[in-house]
Design an enzyme around this catalytic site. Sequence first.
Site, PDB file in Angstrom:
ATOM      1  N   GLU A 149      34.032  42.479  31.006  1.00 55.39           N
ATOM      2  CA  GLU A 149      34.774  41.982  32.184  1.00 55.39           C
ATOM      3  C   GLU A 149      33.960  42.134  33.479  1.00 55.39           C
ATOM      4  OE1 GLU A 149      38.786  43.587  32.260  1.00 55.39           O
ATOM      5  OE2 GLU A 149      39.339  42.399  30.493  1.00 55.39           O
ATOM      6  N   GLU A 193      39.781  40.632  23.634  1.00 54.55           N
ATOM      7  CA  GLU A 193      40.921  41.464  24.073  1.00 54.55           C
ATOM      8  C   GLU A 193      42.123  40.550  24.203  1.00 54.55           C
ATOM      9  OE1 GLU A 193      40.603  44.220  27.356  1.00 54.55           O
ATOM     10  OE2 GLU A 193      38.461  44.547  26.945  1.00 54.55           O
TER      11      GLU A 193
HETATM   12  O1  AHR Z   1      42.274  47.161  27.037  1.00 58.45           O
HETATM   13  C1  AHR Z   1      42.488  47.775  28.267  1.00 58.45           C
HETATM   14  C2  AHR Z   1      41.552  47.257  29.346  1.00 58.45           C
HETATM   15  O2  AHR Z   1      41.867  45.921  29.635  1.00 58.45           O
HETATM   16  C3  AHR Z   1      40.094  47.204  29.004  1.00 58.45           C
HETATM   17  O3  AHR Z   1      39.450  48.418  29.251  1.00 58.45           O
HETATM   18  C4  AHR Z   1      39.571  46.163  29.941  1.00 58.45           C
HETATM   19  O4  AHR Z   1      38.460  45.488  29.411  1.00 58.45           O
HETATM   20  C5  AHR Z   1      40.760  45.248  30.177  1.00 58.45           C
HETATM   21  O5  AHR Z   1      40.967  45.000  31.513  1.00 58.45           O
END
Ligand code: AHR
Length: 504
Positions: free
Chosen positions: A175, A294
């Site tokens: 990210e 994610e």
């Molecule tokens: O999964 C929780 C968080 O969400 C992770 O650390 C990050 O990559 C995202 O913003």
Amino acid sequence: MLSRPATLILHQDQKVGEVDPRLFGSFIEHLGRAVYGGIYEPGHPQADADGFRQDVIDLVKELNVPVVRYPGGNFVSGYNWEDGIGPKTARPRRLDLAWQTTETNQVGVDEFSAWARKAGAGVMMAVNLGTRGPDAARNLVEYANHPGGSYWSDLRRANGTADPHGIKLWCLGNEMDGPWQIGAKTADEYGRTACETAKVMKWVDPTIELVACGSSSRAMSTFPSWESTVLDHTYEHVDYLSLHTYYGNRDGDTPNFLARSLDMDQFIRTVIAIADTVKAKKRSKKTINLSFDEWNVWFHSNNADKEIKPWMVAPPLLEDHYTFEDALVVGSMLITLLKHADRVKIACLAQLVNVIAPIMTIQGGGSWRQTIFYPFLHASRFGRGKAFNVVVQSPTYPNAEFGEVPYLDAVATQDEERGTVTLFALNRSMDSTLALDGMLGDFAGYRVLDHITMTHPDLKATNSFDHPETVLPQTGGDAHLDGNHLTANLPPLSWNVIRLATQA
Ligand code: AHR
């Protein structure tokens, strides 16, 4: 009870593509109780000789997770991987700025790789492109994958792991577009760093595959120009571009929440369009695929997290207790991923244990399955093989963001080896059964194996350690197959898995 008709056609011509098993990956971050008190709890009655909880390993195996992303997440952007190797007593305690906790480094790359092997999964390793860069990344590849005879590979051997870990899948940071990220970058800054890091990592081990960071969500103001710029810099050096998304029902608008998978679908379509535009511009023969590394529902724990004091070791962060409604949304997100199986080759349910997770543990105590465990289990177990789009005619409901939203959401998979076809179907209607009338076209010779349904009168019902079976799938659905004519009643607000097998 209201009933409305819906039709569905399934035909071999509607093949989307092969389902990459890595579509059912997950994620363990050094965050909250995911590692410490989650997968690792020395002294726990179920801990093995390495301190890993066997009950958790068993649940991960039940989910059939092929790959687990590690060690972050936001955590990785401040992480020195060297802190997590060598004698445990000599490892430093560090402040983790991403989650404002204290990291003890009792688990590092060697321990996590050993855990993943026990859980039957591969590792998807992220490197730190926040505070670090190409040098630390190439050293980590050497440490993890080089057989021996060099500084870092010999150090791994000296630390007790003779054979290389053989980590094939790597993320170039996490990210990096997000202002919350340690060492966040502009698309040009990140693109250049990612390109140079990719080069040296592949020079150490040309067999690895690399994932470049796409946007942290579709809502980022830099989306989708971020994707375009990053791929301009990295196209020939990387293999996948990442996508992340989390949904929540903060304002109690269930019909809208249940429609969020349409947002995910649009996100995927846009990223594919951008990746293919860059391909055309570069006149490249290579296709960049997608790593949705994610995805989940995440919102229940937001307020509780504000109460947690900084610098604790493994505090209970991001511990969402998932409802039945959340399981429906997770089901629709799985349907969406399968619909794009031709281009989405990797996906990671974020996360796996305790932190926004299907598996929960009690320190010193037991473990249990959250509601979202079940749709993931079904998709991971039965969604292998080839994915097929199904042509659906369904009644709809109006939504300000998405227009007319079909009540019925569905996708099918065929596993030729096992001789099975599985239809995954969601009924988004709050009050109507969908009377499904399906034609299976040229899928001949099947019988109904079972029709699993997940329904519950209370959308907000949850499971817990004391009540682990409040929300459970049942095999009592009424799917019926007559030749290639499928009928089934899909109850209001239900997740359905209709499994067909060849008559053998
Ligand atoms: O999964 C929780 C968080 O969400 C992770 O650390 C990050 O990559 C995202 O913003």
